[in-house]
Design a protein around this motif. Structure first.
Motif, PDB file in Angstrom:
ATOM      1  N   GLY A  64      32.717  40.243  29.648  1.00 10.84           N
ATOM      2  CA  GLY A  64      32.574  38.865  29.186  1.00 10.84           C
ATOM      3  C   GLY A  64      32.997  37.884  30.260  1.00 10.84           C
ATOM      4  O   GLY A  64      33.431  38.277  31.343  1.00 10.84           O
ATOM      5  N   PRO A  65      32.873  36.593  29.961  1.00 13.35           N
ATOM      6  CA  PRO A  65      33.227  35.568  30.950  1.00 13.35           C
ATOM      7  C   PRO A  65      34.688  35.688  31.376  1.00 13.35           C
ATOM      8  O   PRO A  65      35.549  36.023  30.565  1.00 13.35           O
ATOM      9  CB  PRO A  65      32.991  34.254  30.205  1.00 13.35           C
ATOM     10  N   ARG A  66      34.915  35.444  32.652  1.00 16.80           N
ATOM     11  CA  ARG A  66      36.278  35.526  33.192  1.00 16.80           C
ATOM     12  C   ARG A  66      36.509  34.373  34.155  1.00 16.80           C
ATOM     13  O   ARG A  66      35.603  33.931  34.852  1.00 16.80           O
ATOM     14  CB  ARG A  66      36.475  36.827  33.944  1.00 16.80           C
ATOM     15  N   GLY A  67      37.749  33.951  34.219  1.00 20.86           N
ATOM     16  CA  GLY A  67      38.148  32.934  35.180  1.00 20.86           C
ATOM     17  C   GLY A  67      38.532  33.580  36.497  1.00 20.86           C
ATOM     18  O   GLY A  67      38.779  34.784  36.576  1.00 20.86           O
ATOM     19  N   PHE A  68      38.602  32.761  37.533  1.00 21.09           N
ATOM     20  CA  PHE A  68      38.948  33.245  38.866  1.00 21.09           C
ATOM     21  C   PHE A  68      40.314  33.932  38.846  1.00 21.09           C
ATOM     22  O   PHE A  68      40.465  35.040  39.362  1.00 21.09           O
ATOM     23  CB  PHE A  68      38.946  32.076  39.858  1.00 21.09           C
ATOM     24  N   THR A  69      41.300  33.287  38.231  1.00 25.37           N
ATOM     25  CA  THR A  69      42.652  33.852  38.183  1.00 25.37           C
ATOM     26  C   THR A  69      42.679  35.160  37.397  1.00 25.37           C
ATOM     27  O   THR A  69      43.376  36.105  37.775  1.00 25.37           O
ATOM     28  CB  THR A  69      43.634  32.830  37.564  1.00 25.37           C
ATOM     29  N   GLU A  70      41.911  35.206  36.336  1.00 26.69           N
ATOM     30  CA  GLU A  70      41.835  36.430  35.537  1.00 26.69           C
ATOM     31  C   GLU A  70      41.230  37.574  36.355  1.00 26.69           C
ATOM     32  O   GLU A  70      41.721  38.707  36.316  1.00 26.69           O
ATOM     33  CB  GLU A  70      40.980  36.162  34.290  1.00 26.69           C
ATOM     34  N   LEU A  71      40.191  37.277  37.123  1.00 27.65           N
ATOM     35  CA  LEU A  71      39.587  38.305  37.981  1.00 27.65           C
ATOM     36  C   LEU A  71      40.575  38.762  39.053  1.00 27.65           C
ATOM     37  O   LEU A  71      40.640  39.944  39.374  1.00 27.65           O
ATOM     38  CB  LEU A  71      38.297  37.768  38.617  1.00 27.65           C
ATOM     39  N   PRO A  76      43.920  43.158  41.631  1.00 30.12           N
ATOM     40  CA  PRO A  76      44.983  42.555  42.442  1.00 30.12           C
ATOM     41  C   PRO A  76      44.883  42.805  43.951  1.00 30.12           C
ATOM     42  O   PRO A  76      45.415  42.024  44.721  1.00 30.12           O
ATOM     43  CB  PRO A  76      46.263  43.162  41.864  1.00 30.12           C
ATOM     44  N   GLU A  77      44.200  43.860  44.368  1.00 25.75           N
ATOM     45  CA  GLU A  77      44.086  44.124  45.804  1.00 25.75           C
ATOM     46  C   GLU A  77      42.936  43.365  46.446  1.00 25.75           C
ATOM     47  O   GLU A  77      42.785  43.373  47.669  1.00 25.75           O
ATOM     48  CB  GLU A  77      43.947  45.619  46.059  1.00 25.75           C
ATOM     49  N   LEU A  78      42.140  42.693  45.656  1.00 27.84           N
ATOM     50  CA  LEU A  78      41.022  41.901  46.159  1.00 27.84           C
ATOM     51  C   LEU A  78      41.541  40.525  46.566  1.00 27.84           C
ATOM     52  O   LEU A  78      42.118  39.803  45.754  1.00 27.84           O
ATOM     53  CB  LEU A  78      39.951  41.773  45.062  1.00 27.84           C
TER      54      LEU A  78
END
Length: 153
Positions: A64-71, A76-78
């Motif tokens: 589903g839709p995700r925000g930048f911070t959520e992604l 976390p290593e990205l």
């Protein structure tokens, strides 16, 4: 009138006359190429998922839709720079839409388009094929390189 110089010797025919295409691998004329073509369906599918981190990013957006911070939290290593680049590339390919909400800070939501959601079957099949290759090779790696940190020659 026929010219002897232009005739093929017996038994030799033009390649397109004798080539038999595997109907499962090449069900249509768009894939009957002799070199990679931008409109070949296989090349289109590979381009859609190309790039390091792209498959993982697509996997997360399948939920589903995700925000930048959520992604960032999900991967976390990205790095933020690479995440931004991948999202931009996915938008350019027509696989992701972006919605910006006013306020401070600006909230940005990324969502797969219908074309992006269509990649689900490909990702599922890639995973299954990867597992199968790993079981056949008896290895946890199929690229031929030793695992990171492994210094054995």
């Amino acid at each position: 009138m026929r010219h002897a110089a232009s005739e093929q010797p017996l038994g030799i025919r033009h390649q397109t006359e004798t080539h038999v295409w595997d109907a499962e691998l090449v069900p249509g004329p768009a894939g009957r190429t002799r070199r990679p073509e931008a409109d070949c369906p296989v090349e289109v599918a590979l381009a859609a998922v190309s790039g390091r981190w792209t498959t993982l990013l697509l996997r997360e957006l399948m939920g589903g839709p995700r925000g930048f911070t959520e992604l960032r939290a999900l991967l976390p290593e990205l790095s933020p720079k690479v995440l931004s680049e991948r999202l931009h590339a996915l938008r350019a390919r027509g696989l992701v839409t972006v919605e910006r909400h006013r306020g401070f800070p600006v909230r940005t939501r990324y969502e797969l388009t219908e074309a992006g959601r269509a990649l689900r079957a490909l990702l599922v099949e890639l995973y299954a094929t990867g597992e199968h290759l790993l079981s056949l090779t008896g290895s946890d790696r199929v690229d031929g390189d030793p695992a990171p940190g492994n210094t054995e020659a």
